[in-house]
Scaffold this motif. Structure first.
Motif, PDB file in Angstrom:
ATOM      1  N   GLU A 171       0.911  -1.193  -0.106  1.00 16.26           N
ATOM      2  CA  GLU A 171      -0.084   0.194  -0.059  1.00 16.26           C
ATOM      3  C   GLU A 171       0.848   1.266   0.025  1.00 16.26           C
ATOM      4  O   GLU A 171       0.523   2.366  -0.624  1.00 16.26           O
ATOM      5  CB  GLU A 171      -0.818  -0.049   1.276  1.00 16.26           C
ATOM      6  N   ASN A 172       2.037   1.225   0.982  1.00 16.57           N
ATOM      7  CA  ASN A 172       2.850   2.513   0.991  1.00 16.57           C
ATOM      8  C   ASN A 172       3.554   2.682  -0.473  1.00 16.57           C
ATOM      9  O   ASN A 172       3.864   3.614  -1.090  1.00 16.57           O
ATOM     10  CB  ASN A 172       3.904   2.330   1.894  1.00 16.57           C
ATOM     11  N   LEU A 173       3.787   1.571  -1.288  1.00 17.92           N
ATOM     12  CA  LEU A 173       4.366   1.556  -2.580  1.00 17.92           C
ATOM     13  C   LEU A 173       3.439   2.020  -3.654  1.00 17.92           C
ATOM     14  O   LEU A 173       3.741   3.128  -4.453  1.00 17.92           O
ATOM     15  CB  LEU A 173       4.964   0.025  -3.044  1.00 17.92           C
ATOM     16  N   VAL A 174       2.208   1.653  -3.533  1.00 19.51           N
ATOM     17  CA  VAL A 174       1.241   1.955  -4.421  1.00 19.51           C
ATOM     18  C   VAL A 174       0.921   3.451  -4.187  1.00 19.51           C
ATOM     19  O   VAL A 174       0.980   4.048  -5.398  1.00 19.51           O
ATOM     20  CB  VAL A 174      -0.036   1.026  -4.148  1.00 19.51           C
ATOM     21  N   LYS A 175       0.912   3.900  -3.013  1.00 26.16           N
ATOM     22  CA  LYS A 175       0.715   5.490  -2.789  1.00 26.16           C
ATOM     23  C   LYS A 175       1.860   6.188  -3.308  1.00 26.16           C
ATOM     24  O   LYS A 175       1.607   7.037  -3.834  1.00 26.16           O
ATOM     25  CB  LYS A 175       0.422   5.553  -1.464  1.00 26.16           C
ATOM     26  N   SER A 176       3.045   5.744  -3.091  1.00 29.99           N
ATOM     27  CA  SER A 176       4.075   6.577  -3.363  1.00 29.99           C
ATOM     28  C   SER A 176       4.233   6.821  -5.014  1.00 29.99           C
ATOM     29  O   SER A 176       4.752   7.646  -5.231  1.00 29.99           O
ATOM     30  CB  SER A 176       5.137   6.124  -2.773  1.00 29.99           C
ATOM     31  N   GLU A 177       3.843   5.787  -5.574  1.00 32.25           N
ATOM     32  CA  GLU A 177       3.804   5.657  -7.164  1.00 32.25           C
ATOM     33  C   GLU A 177       2.624   6.143  -7.758  1.00 32.25           C
ATOM     34  O   GLU A 177       2.365   6.149  -8.922  1.00 32.25           O
ATOM     35  CB  GLU A 177       4.050   4.158  -7.501  1.00 32.25           C
ATOM     36  N   ASN A 178       1.627   6.584  -6.807  1.00 30.82           N
ATOM     37  CA  ASN A 178       0.253   7.031  -7.138  1.00 30.82           C
ATOM     38  C   ASN A 178      -0.405   6.380  -8.155  1.00 30.82           C
ATOM     39  O   ASN A 178      -0.755   6.590  -9.128  1.00 30.82           O
ATOM     40  CB  ASN A 178       0.485   8.716  -8.020  1.00 30.82           C
ATOM     41  N   LEU A 179      -0.451   5.087  -8.019  1.00 28.60           N
ATOM     42  CA  LEU A 179      -1.260   4.199  -8.601  1.00 28.60           C
ATOM     43  C   LEU A 179      -2.637   3.696  -8.154  1.00 28.60           C
ATOM     44  O   LEU A 179      -2.772   3.960  -6.762  1.00 28.60           O
ATOM     45  CB  LEU A 179      -0.474   2.746  -8.672  1.00 28.60           C
ATOM     46  N   SER A 180      -3.442   3.267  -9.081  1.00 31.20           N
ATOM     47  CA  SER A 180      -4.858   2.972  -8.487  1.00 31.20           C
ATOM     48  C   SER A 180      -5.082   1.342  -8.913  1.00 31.20           C
ATOM     49  O   SER A 180      -5.009   1.206  -9.853  1.00 31.20           O
ATOM     50  CB  SER A 180      -5.913   3.751  -9.052  1.00 31.20           C
TER      51      SER A 180
END
Length: 188
Positions: free
Chosen positions: A120-129
């Motif tokens: 979740e932190n990686l997805v958030k930092s990469e601005n992915l959905s």
């Protein structure tokens, strides 16, 4: 007073686990070690397995509380292997005991918590959905990989060299997570 007695029982159990396998520890050993009577033990715990299960649960929750967020799966691996190495004899005695099923259940829960947190932190930092079902798929896969690596490490006596090599493998996981996250993006 009840918390004091429960704490004394757990501390005595840990001391005994540092000395010998769980299969060689009895309620009598524990109550003698902490200076209470058997009734006091049974007031707090129905049996030795319920005590061990509670102790494993508390350790699992303690690790989660100590690391409320992680940035990588490798950081999680360090947290788990660090805790186990600091408590090596007790962990190995529980791991090799009849309580292994409970031990593995808690390890799987911790694995899922940390892997989900890192992804979740990686997805958030990469601005992915990423849709929830795809997120669950990614978490499930990586949770099982981490769980398997930790079990392998325990089965091999907590070798430092093996832990280092496994950490290298897990460091490759970030690229895999990024690639999976990109491929699992909703088509639009």
């Amino acid at each position: 007073m009840a918390n004091f007695t429960s704490k004394a029982i757990k501390e005595a159990t840990i001391e005994l686990l540092e000395e010998r396998p769980l299969s060689e520890i009895t309620v009598k050993d524990i109550v003698e070690k902490c200076g209470i009577n058997r009734n006091s033990f049974y007031y707090h715990y129905s049996d030795l397995p319920s005590l061990i299960d509670e102790m494993i649960e508390e350790c699992a929750q303690g690790i989660i509380d100590k690391y409320p967020t992680v940035d990588s799966i490798g950081e999680f691996f360090d947290a788990i292997t660090g805790f186990a190495a600091r408590n090596k004899r007790a962990v190995m005695h529980i791991f090799k005991s009849v309580n292994r099923e409970e031990f593995e259940g808690h390890l799987m829960r911790i694995s899922e918590y940390f892997v989900r947190n890192a992804i979740e932190n990686l997805v958030k930092s990469e601005n992915l959905s990423i849709p929830e079902d795809n997120m669950n798929l990614m978490v499930g896969y990586h949770k099982c990989v981490c769980f398997g690596l930790i079990i392998e490490w325990l089965n091999n006596g907590m070798s430092e060299e093996l832990a280092k090599n496994m950490k290298k493998v897990l460091s490759l996981g970030k690229e895999l997570i990024e690639e999976l996250a990109a491929k699992l993006q909703p088509k639009g």
